[in-house]
Design a protein around this motif. Sequence first.
Motif, PDB file in Angstrom:
ATOM      1  N   VAL A  25      37.360  57.866 138.667  1.00 36.99           N
ATOM      2  CA  VAL A  25      37.031  57.508 139.936  1.00 36.99           C
ATOM      3  C   VAL A  25      36.039  56.000 138.435  1.00 36.99           C
ATOM      4  CG1 VAL A  25      35.199  55.780 141.246  1.00 36.99           C
ATOM      5  CG2 VAL A  25      35.637  58.278 141.611  1.00 36.99           C
ATOM      6  N   PRO A  26      36.483  54.344 138.449  1.00 37.20           N
ATOM      7  CA  PRO A  26      36.356  54.213 137.471  1.00 37.20           C
ATOM      8  C   PRO A  26      35.171  53.588 137.619  1.00 37.20           C
ATOM      9  CG  PRO A  26      37.830  52.715 138.574  1.00 37.20           C
ATOM     10  CD  PRO A  26      37.890  53.855 139.643  1.00 37.20           C
ATOM     11  N   MET A  27      34.596  53.136 136.264  1.00 35.80           N
ATOM     12  CA  MET A  27      32.576  53.218 135.671  1.00 35.80           C
ATOM     13  C   MET A  27      31.747  52.129 136.994  1.00 35.80           C
ATOM     14  SD  MET A  27      30.546  51.989 132.349  1.00 35.80           S
ATOM     15  CE  MET A  27      30.103  51.235 132.148  1.00 35.80           C
ATOM     16  N   ARG A  28      32.719  50.751 136.924  1.00 43.65           N
ATOM     17  CA  ARG A  28      31.999  50.068 138.196  1.00 43.65           C
ATOM     18  C   ARG A  28      32.589  50.128 139.510  1.00 43.65           C
ATOM     19  NH1 ARG A  28      37.031  48.640 136.952  1.00 43.65           N
ATOM     20  NH2 ARG A  28      38.734  47.811 138.205  1.00 43.65           N
ATOM     21  N   GLN A  29      33.430  50.931 140.234  1.00 42.34           N
ATOM     22  CA  GLN A  29      33.206  51.305 141.572  1.00 42.34           C
ATOM     23  C   GLN A  29      32.087  52.697 141.312  1.00 42.34           C
ATOM     24  OE1 GLN A  29      37.313  52.690 142.438  1.00 42.34           O
ATOM     25  NE2 GLN A  29      37.819  50.916 141.989  1.00 42.34           N
ATOM     26  N   ARG A  30      31.394  53.177 140.566  1.00 44.91           N
ATOM     27  CA  ARG A  30      30.700  54.398 140.684  1.00 44.91           C
ATOM     28  C   ARG A  30      29.259  53.955 141.247  1.00 44.91           C
ATOM     29  NH1 ARG A  30      32.324  58.876 136.673  1.00 44.91           N
ATOM     30  NH2 ARG A  30      33.942  58.600 137.116  1.00 44.91           N
ATOM     31  N   GLY A  31      28.547  52.829 140.539  1.00 44.09           N
ATOM     32  CA  GLY A  31      27.300  51.913 141.431  1.00 44.09           C
ATOM     33  C   GLY A  31      26.436  52.858 141.286  1.00 44.09           C
ATOM     34  N   PHE A  32      26.503  52.942 139.500  1.00 41.25           N
ATOM     35  CA  PHE A  32      25.202  53.284 138.803  1.00 41.25           C
ATOM     36  C   PHE A  32      25.256  52.004 138.286  1.00 41.25           C
ATOM     37  CE2 PHE A  32      27.804  58.235 137.952  1.00 41.25           C
ATOM     38  CZ  PHE A  32      28.152  57.967 139.557  1.00 41.25           C
ATOM     39  N   SER A  33      23.494  52.377 137.916  1.00 38.91           N
ATOM     40  CA  SER A  33      23.244  51.405 136.626  1.00 38.91           C
ATOM     41  C   SER A  33      22.841  52.319 135.083  1.00 38.91           C
ATOM     42  CB  SER A  33      20.978  51.039 136.865  1.00 38.91           C
ATOM     43  OG  SER A  33      21.182  50.373 137.808  1.00 38.91           O
ATOM     44  N   MET A  34      22.812  51.835 133.752  1.00 39.01           N
ATOM     45  CA  MET A  34      21.980  52.031 132.459  1.00 39.01           C
ATOM     46  C   MET A  34      21.578  51.307 131.890  1.00 39.01           C
ATOM     47  SD  MET A  34      25.902  53.799 131.023  1.00 39.01           S
ATOM     48  CE  MET A  34      25.193  54.162 130.272  1.00 39.01           C
ATOM     49  N   VAL A  35      20.334  51.696 131.282  1.00 37.97           N
ATOM     50  CA  VAL A  35      19.399  51.861 130.346  1.00 37.97           C
ATOM     51  C   VAL A  35      20.101  51.927 129.008  1.00 37.97           C
ATOM     52  CG1 VAL A  35      17.617  51.263 129.732  1.00 37.97           C
ATOM     53  CG2 VAL A  35      18.181  51.329 132.044  1.00 37.97           C
ATOM     54  N   PHE A  36      20.116  51.124 127.918  1.00 40.93           N
ATOM     55  CA  PHE A  36      20.357  51.609 126.666  1.00 40.93           C
ATOM     56  C   PHE A  36      18.962  50.850 125.482  1.00 40.93           C
ATOM     57  CE2 PHE A  36      24.089  50.313 128.939  1.00 40.93           C
ATOM     58  CZ  PHE A  36      25.128  51.219 128.119  1.00 40.93           C
ATOM     59  N   GLN A  37      19.705  52.058 124.806  1.00 42.78           N
ATOM     60  CA  GLN A  37      18.217  51.690 123.578  1.00 42.78           C
ATOM     61  C   GLN A  37      18.212  50.285 123.231  1.00 42.78           C
ATOM     62  OE1 GLN A  37      19.785  54.629 120.017  1.00 42.78           O
ATOM     63  NE2 GLN A  37      18.330  53.467 118.377  1.00 42.78           N
ATOM     64  N   ASP A  38      19.649  49.883 122.987  1.00 46.81           N
ATOM     65  CA  ASP A  38      19.665  48.221 122.732  1.00 46.81           C
ATOM     66  C   ASP A  38      19.057  47.469 123.192  1.00 46.81           C
ATOM     67  OD1 ASP A  38      21.402  48.091 123.606  1.00 46.81           O
ATOM     68  OD2 ASP A  38      22.647  47.380 121.790  1.00 46.81           O
ATOM     69  N   PHE A  39      18.500  47.340 124.758  1.00 45.81           N
ATOM     70  CA  PHE A  39      18.539  46.458 125.781  1.00 45.81           C
ATOM     71  C   PHE A  39      19.535  46.100 126.265  1.00 45.81           C
ATOM     72  CE2 PHE A  39      15.269  45.520 122.892  1.00 45.81           C
ATOM     73  CZ  PHE A  39      14.046  46.753 122.812  1.00 45.81           C
ATOM     74  N   SER A  40      20.559  45.338 125.335  1.00 44.50           N
ATOM     75  CA  SER A  40      21.639  45.018 126.812  1.00 44.50           C
ATOM     76  C   SER A  40      21.626  43.775 127.161  1.00 44.50           C
ATOM     77  CB  SER A  40      22.643  45.774 126.960  1.00 44.50           C
ATOM     78  OG  SER A  40      23.078  46.812 126.145  1.00 44.50           O
ATOM     79  N   LEU A  41      20.687  42.948 126.992  1.00 40.40           N
ATOM     80  CA  LEU A  41      20.238  41.488 127.897  1.00 40.40           C
ATOM     81  C   LEU A  41      21.001  40.895 127.547  1.00 40.40           C
ATOM     82  CD1 LEU A  41      16.213  41.537 128.700  1.00 40.40           C
ATOM     83  CD2 LEU A  41      17.503  42.350 130.211  1.00 40.40           C
ATOM     84  N   TRP A  42      21.757  40.011 128.458  1.00 44.79           N
ATOM     85  CA  TRP A  42      22.265  38.300 128.742  1.00 44.79           C
ATOM     86  C   TRP A  42      21.222  37.486 127.271  1.00 44.79           C
ATOM     87  CZ3 TRP A  42      27.520  39.827 129.826  1.00 44.79           C
ATOM     88  CH2 TRP A  42      27.446  40.269 130.596  1.00 44.79           C
ATOM     89  N   PRO A  43      22.059  36.897 126.712  1.00 42.41           N
ATOM     90  CA  PRO A  43      20.941  36.371 125.577  1.00 42.41           C
ATOM     91  C   PRO A  43      20.990  35.110 126.250  1.00 42.41           C
ATOM     92  CG  PRO A  43      23.000  36.841 123.775  1.00 42.41           C
ATOM     93  CD  PRO A  43      23.276  37.646 125.746  1.00 42.41           C
ATOM     94  N   HIS A  44      22.029  34.853 126.619  1.00 45.11           N
ATOM     95  CA  HIS A  44      21.494  32.968 127.622  1.00 45.11           C
ATOM     96  C   HIS A  44      20.891  32.525 129.081  1.00 45.11           C
ATOM     97  CE1 HIS A  44      25.664  34.877 129.014  1.00 45.11           C
ATOM     98  NE2 HIS A  44      25.578  33.931 130.020  1.00 45.11           N
ATOM     99  N   MET A  45      20.517  33.985 129.846  1.00 49.29           N
ATOM    100  CA  MET A  45      19.903  33.702 130.451  1.00 49.29           C
ATOM    101  C   MET A  45      18.260  34.487 130.963  1.00 49.29           C
ATOM    102  SD  MET A  45      22.473  35.590 133.346  1.00 49.29           S
ATOM    103  CE  MET A  45      24.663  36.355 133.316  1.00 49.29           C
TER     104      MET A  45
END
Length: 355
Positions: free
Chosen positions: A77-97
Motif C-alpha cells: 500500500v503506497p505511503m499516501r494511502q496509509r493515512g499516517f503522519s510523520m515528524v522528522f528531526q529537521d521539521f520539514s515545514l513548507w518555508p513559503h507557508m
Amino acid sequence: MMSHLSCRNIHKKFGQQTVLEGIDFSLDKGECLVLLGPSGCGKTTLLNILSGAIAADGGELHLDGEALDIPARGIHVPMRQRGFSMVFQDFSLWPHMSVEDNVSYGLRIRGIKRQERIKRVQRVLEQVQMTEFKDRHPATLSGGQQQRVSIARALAVQPRLILLDEPLSALDARLREDLKSEIARLLKDNGLTAVYVTHDQSEAFALGDQVALMYQGRIEQMGSPQEIYRQPRSRFVAGFIGSSNLFEYRRNGTSLILGDEIHVPMPLETLPETGHMVLRRESVRVVPDSSQNAANDEICLPAVCHHSQFLGDRHEVLARLVDDTLVRGFADDLINPGHPVEIRFSMHAMHFVER
Ligand SMILES: Nc1ncnc2c1ncn2[C@@H]1O[C@H](COP(=O)(O)OP(=O)(O)OP(=O)(O)O)[C@@H](O)[C@H]1O
Ligand SMILES: [Mg+2]
C-alpha cells in the motif's frame, strides 16, 4: 485484544547489506513503541517501511487487520494511502507557508471542508501552544517552535499511526526535556498509536509504553522500560541501557568466582557453569572503611578508590578490586584516589544475562 499494528518477520537489504533481519512485534491501539538503538542499527529503515516510503523485501505488515506490505503476495500500500503522519528531526515545514497554512495543508489535500479545517487547526495549535504564531513563517521561528508546528501538522490529520524519527535531536538539552514530556502527553491526549525513533535512553523511557532495543538489524529485546532496565537479557542491552558493571563469572561449588579471583556467595541455584553478571552502578555502595555495618545480605569486597567525581547529590566512585577489575558505584562522601574502600552490594542486585 487483537493487536493494532503487527510486524512479522520483516526483512530488508540494501544491495548486499542486510539492514533488517526478521523484525517481529505488535503494538496495541493507543500505545507508543520506541525504537531505540545505536546509529546504523536500522531504526529509520524500519520506520520508512512502516510509513510505506520504502518496501520491505520479506515479511508481513498489518494495521487493524489490513495488509499494508506482503512482498510475497505483491502487496504494497503506497505511503499516501496509509493515512499516517510523520515528524522528522529537521521539521520539514513548507518555508513559503504560514504556520496556519502548514497545518491546514494536509487537511485540504484530504478534502476536509473549510469549517472543519479551521476548527481542527485552531485546536491543534492550541494543543502545542502556537496559536499566537499562526501568521508567522517557519524561518521566523526558533527550532523548538518549528517542531511544535510540525507536531501540530501531524496531529491535525488525525492519523491512524504517527511516526516520529528523532524529533528532538536538533534541539538543545533544555528544550528536549520540555518537549519530551509534552509529546508524551499529546500522544496520550489524542489517543494516538505511535512509533518513535531515538538513540536517547531518557526519551525512550519517557515516551515508550514498549521499548524495542535494536542492534544490527534485529530487535535485541522488547518490553516495558522497566523490563528493559531491570531485566536486560544480553550484555548488549545491559551495556546500552543505564550504567552497569559487567563481570565474567564461573561457578565453584557453592560460590561464584567473578573475574580471576573474587569469590562471592551463589545467589541462585540454577546458574550455568559460566556466564556474565551485571551489577548496576546504583546498586553498588562505596564506603570509605569497613567499620560501617553492612546489611545481612550485603556482599563486601575490599578495593581501592581509583577515581571519584562529585555529581551534586552524591559522588560517583570508580574502585579497583584486588584483581584490578574496576567497579563503578556511589558514595555519600568524597573519597580520594588511593584511599582503601569497601564496595558493597546486595546479593539480589546481581543480575545474570543469557548471552
Ligand atoms: N538508501 C540506502 N541505501 C543503502 N544503504 C542504506 C540506505 N539507507 C540506509 N542504509 C544503510 O542501512 C543501515 C541502517 O540505516 P538506518 O538509517 O536505518 O540506521 P539508523 O538506526 O536510523 O541510524 P541513525 O541513528 O544514525 O539515524 C546503515 O548501515 C545505512 O548505511
Ligand atoms: Mg536514523
